[in-house]
Motif scaffolding. Sequence first.
Motif, PDB file in Angstrom:
ATOM      1  N   ILE A   4     -59.279 -25.395  53.806  1.00  0.00           N
ATOM      2  CA  ILE A   4     -57.830 -25.432  54.025  1.00  0.00           C
ATOM      3  C   ILE A   4     -57.545 -25.017  55.462  1.00  0.00           C
ATOM      4  N   ASN A   5     -56.746 -25.794  56.151  1.00  0.00           N
ATOM      5  CA  ASN A   5     -56.311 -25.438  57.499  1.00  0.00           C
ATOM      6  C   ASN A   5     -54.794 -25.326  57.524  1.00  0.00           C
ATOM      7  N   ILE A   6     -54.319 -24.171  57.934  1.00  0.00           N
ATOM      8  CA  ILE A   6     -52.891 -23.888  58.049  1.00  0.00           C
ATOM      9  C   ILE A   6     -52.581 -23.821  59.536  1.00  0.00           C
ATOM     10  N   GLU A   7     -51.770 -24.737  60.005  1.00  0.00           N
ATOM     11  CA  GLU A   7     -51.577 -24.923  61.441  1.00  0.00           C
ATOM     12  C   GLU A   7     -50.122 -24.713  61.832  1.00  0.00           C
ATOM     13  N   ALA A   8     -49.866 -23.584  62.503  1.00  0.00           N
ATOM     14  CA  ALA A   8     -48.558 -23.284  63.119  1.00  0.00           C
ATOM     15  C   ALA A   8     -47.408 -23.429  62.113  1.00  0.00           C
ATOM     16  N   ILE A   9     -47.598 -22.880  60.914  1.00  0.00           N
ATOM     17  CA  ILE A   9     -46.585 -23.026  59.868  1.00  0.00           C
ATOM     18  C   ILE A   9     -45.399 -22.095  60.125  1.00  0.00           C
ATOM     19  N   THR A  10     -44.222 -22.684  60.186  1.00  0.00           N
ATOM     20  CA  THR A  10     -42.960 -21.961  60.259  1.00  0.00           C
ATOM     21  C   THR A  10     -42.072 -22.478  59.133  1.00  0.00           C
ATOM     22  N   LYS A  11     -41.393 -21.554  58.455  1.00  0.00           N
ATOM     23  CA  LYS A  11     -40.502 -21.959  57.381  1.00  0.00           C
ATOM     24  C   LYS A  11     -39.185 -21.213  57.504  1.00  0.00           C
ATOM     25  N   THR A  12     -38.098 -21.989  57.544  1.00  0.00           N
ATOM     26  CA  THR A  12     -36.746 -21.444  57.621  1.00  0.00           C
ATOM     27  C   THR A  12     -35.943 -21.972  56.444  1.00  0.00           C
ATOM     28  N   PHE A  13     -35.231 -21.071  55.775  1.00  0.00           N
ATOM     29  CA  PHE A  13     -34.345 -21.446  54.672  1.00  0.00           C
ATOM     30  C   PHE A  13     -32.893 -21.338  55.126  1.00  0.00           C
ATOM     31  N   HIS A  14     -32.047 -22.185  54.559  1.00  0.00           N
ATOM     32  CA  HIS A  14     -30.608 -22.104  54.850  1.00  0.00           C
ATOM     33  C   HIS A  14     -29.944 -21.233  53.796  1.00  0.00           C
ATOM     34  N   ASP A  15     -29.305 -20.157  54.237  1.00  0.00           N
ATOM     35  CA  ASP A  15     -28.547 -19.263  53.362  1.00  0.00           C
ATOM     36  C   ASP A  15     -27.109 -19.763  53.335  1.00  0.00           C
ATOM     37  N   SER A  16     -26.789 -20.583  52.325  1.00  0.00           N
ATOM     38  CA  SER A  16     -25.469 -21.223  52.283  1.00  0.00           C
ATOM     39  C   SER A  16     -24.356 -20.213  52.054  1.00  0.00           C
ATOM     40  N   SER A  17     -24.638 -19.118  51.320  1.00  0.00           N
ATOM     41  CA  SER A  17     -23.588 -18.137  51.044  1.00  0.00           C
ATOM     42  C   SER A  17     -23.175 -17.373  52.293  1.00  0.00           C
ATOM     43  N   ARG A  18     -24.087 -17.266  53.260  1.00  0.00           N
ATOM     44  CA  ARG A  18     -23.786 -16.547  54.503  1.00  0.00           C
ATOM     45  C   ARG A  18     -23.691 -17.466  55.704  1.00  0.00           C
ATOM     46  N   GLY A  19     -23.972 -18.745  55.485  1.00  0.00           N
ATOM     47  CA  GLY A  19     -23.833 -19.722  56.549  1.00  0.00           C
ATOM     48  C   GLY A  19     -24.786 -19.514  57.708  1.00  0.00           C
ATOM     49  N   ARG A  20     -26.046 -19.150  57.405  1.00  0.00           N
ATOM     50  CA  ARG A  20     -27.016 -18.924  58.481  1.00  0.00           C
ATOM     51  C   ARG A  20     -28.421 -19.313  58.018  1.00  0.00           C
ATOM     52  N   GLU A  21     -29.324 -19.398  58.989  1.00  0.00           N
ATOM     53  CA  GLU A  21     -30.713 -19.707  58.709  1.00  0.00           C
ATOM     54  C   GLU A  21     -31.512 -18.409  58.566  1.00  0.00           C
ATOM     55  N   VAL A  22     -32.442 -18.398  57.622  1.00  0.00           N
ATOM     56  CA  VAL A  22     -33.296 -17.234  57.397  1.00  0.00           C
ATOM     57  C   VAL A  22     -34.747 -17.663  57.616  1.00  0.00           C
ATOM     58  N   ALA A  23     -35.422 -16.983  58.544  1.00  0.00           N
ATOM     59  CA  ALA A  23     -36.818 -17.299  58.845  1.00  0.00           C
ATOM     60  C   ALA A  23     -37.726 -16.581  57.857  1.00  0.00           C
ATOM     61  N   ALA A  24     -38.505 -17.328  57.093  1.00  0.00           N
ATOM     62  CA  ALA A  24     -39.423 -16.735  56.116  1.00  0.00           C
ATOM     63  C   ALA A  24     -40.833 -16.585  56.682  1.00  0.00           C
ATOM     64  N   LEU A  25     -41.287 -17.588  57.421  1.00  0.00           N
ATOM     65  CA  LEU A  25     -42.619 -17.573  58.022  1.00  0.00           C
ATOM     66  C   LEU A  25     -42.515 -17.994  59.477  1.00  0.00           C
ATOM     67  N   ASP A  26     -43.380 -17.429  60.311  1.00  0.00           N
ATOM     68  CA  ASP A  26     -43.332 -17.737  61.740  1.00  0.00           C
ATOM     69  C   ASP A  26     -44.740 -17.910  62.293  1.00  0.00           C
ATOM     70  N   ASP A  27     -45.096 -19.144  62.619  1.00  0.00           N
ATOM     71  CA  ASP A  27     -46.331 -19.477  63.333  1.00  0.00           C
ATOM     72  C   ASP A  27     -47.575 -18.927  62.632  1.00  0.00           C
ATOM     73  N   ILE A  28     -47.771 -19.349  61.395  1.00  0.00           N
ATOM     74  CA  ILE A  28     -48.954 -18.946  60.630  1.00  0.00           C
ATOM     75  C   ILE A  28     -50.088 -19.915  60.911  1.00  0.00           C
ATOM     76  N   ASN A  29     -51.215 -19.362  61.377  1.00  0.00           N
ATOM     77  CA  ASN A  29     -52.418 -20.152  61.625  1.00  0.00           C
ATOM     78  C   ASN A  29     -53.584 -19.500  60.889  1.00  0.00           C
ATOM     79  N   LEU A  30     -54.256 -20.282  60.056  1.00  0.00           N
ATOM     80  CA  LEU A  30     -55.329 -19.718  59.251  1.00  0.00           C
ATOM     81  C   LEU A  30     -56.249 -20.839  58.777  1.00  0.00           C
ATOM     82  N   SER A  31     -57.548 -20.596  58.878  1.00  0.00           N
ATOM     83  CA  SER A  31     -58.537 -21.518  58.322  1.00  0.00           C
ATOM     84  C   SER A  31     -59.244 -20.831  57.158  1.00  0.00           C
ATOM     85  N   ILE A  32     -59.331 -21.533  56.034  1.00  0.00           N
ATOM     86  CA  ILE A  32     -59.961 -21.007  54.829  1.00  0.00           C
ATOM     87  C   ILE A  32     -61.138 -21.912  54.490  1.00  0.00           C
TER      88      ILE A  32
END
Length: 257
Positions: A4-32
């Motif tokens: 498994i290769n995880i390459e520069a994974i970033t994940k952002t969710f939209h918080d509709s109740s607050r009208g903003r983006e929430v960053a869950a993951l930032d630049d994850i790199n990992l080889s398994i």
Amino acid sequence: MAEINIEAITKTFHDSSRGREVAALDDINLSIAANDFVCLLGPSGCGKSTLLNIIAGFETPTKGRVTVDGKAVEAPGADRGVVFQQPTLMPWLTVAENIAFHLRLKGIAKAERREQAQTFIDLVGLKGFETHYPSELSGGMNQRVGIARALIMNPRVILMDEPFAALDAQTKSEMQEELVAIWQRHRGTIVFVTHSVDEALVLGNRIVVMTRRPGRIRELIELDLPRPRDVTGADFNDMKRHVLNLIKEVAAQPAAA
């Protein structure tokens, strides 16, 4: 088995109740590596389960990509089996029928389904319980059914999201030992989410310690400890102190707003 290769994974969710983006993951790199047993460890909300869901194909990353044996993950697939915190068994089916359910969907004949299911029933230590229903089993036994159901698909990767979190301490210890034994026989690649330092040290070849949100990799720890792990041994407890210090450091950092 799978790499498994995880390459520069970033994940952002939209918080509709607050009208903003929430960053869950930032630049994850990992080889398994193939046949590896990797534990994702970190505080609640650090993105461990989100990363697992991206590998599974349940979530799409905002940036980056995951590949399994060089093939990009774009959706769930039979090459990746998933075991959840709750086994989500079908209560109207027996142990054998739950385990063989995917084979039934594929149109495999009943006799062959029964034969294949029995192999994995024996593997997870449920021989004699083939005709029992989930309501007749303990939590640990139901989780064994969930593991067997994932294994029967012959996946290249097993993804496990805190599968033993709801079990009592004794049952959890037994299930950890059983999982290691299954992994050593099955030789699959396992990615295991946990918030327990002891569980990660007992199970993993490597531990990925993650920061608070947005989740980043704080440290990748190689575990050169013989199996079965001696939880009272000096080497085990030296490593435990190191990991606990990392977790304490991570916990002291504020999560992103």
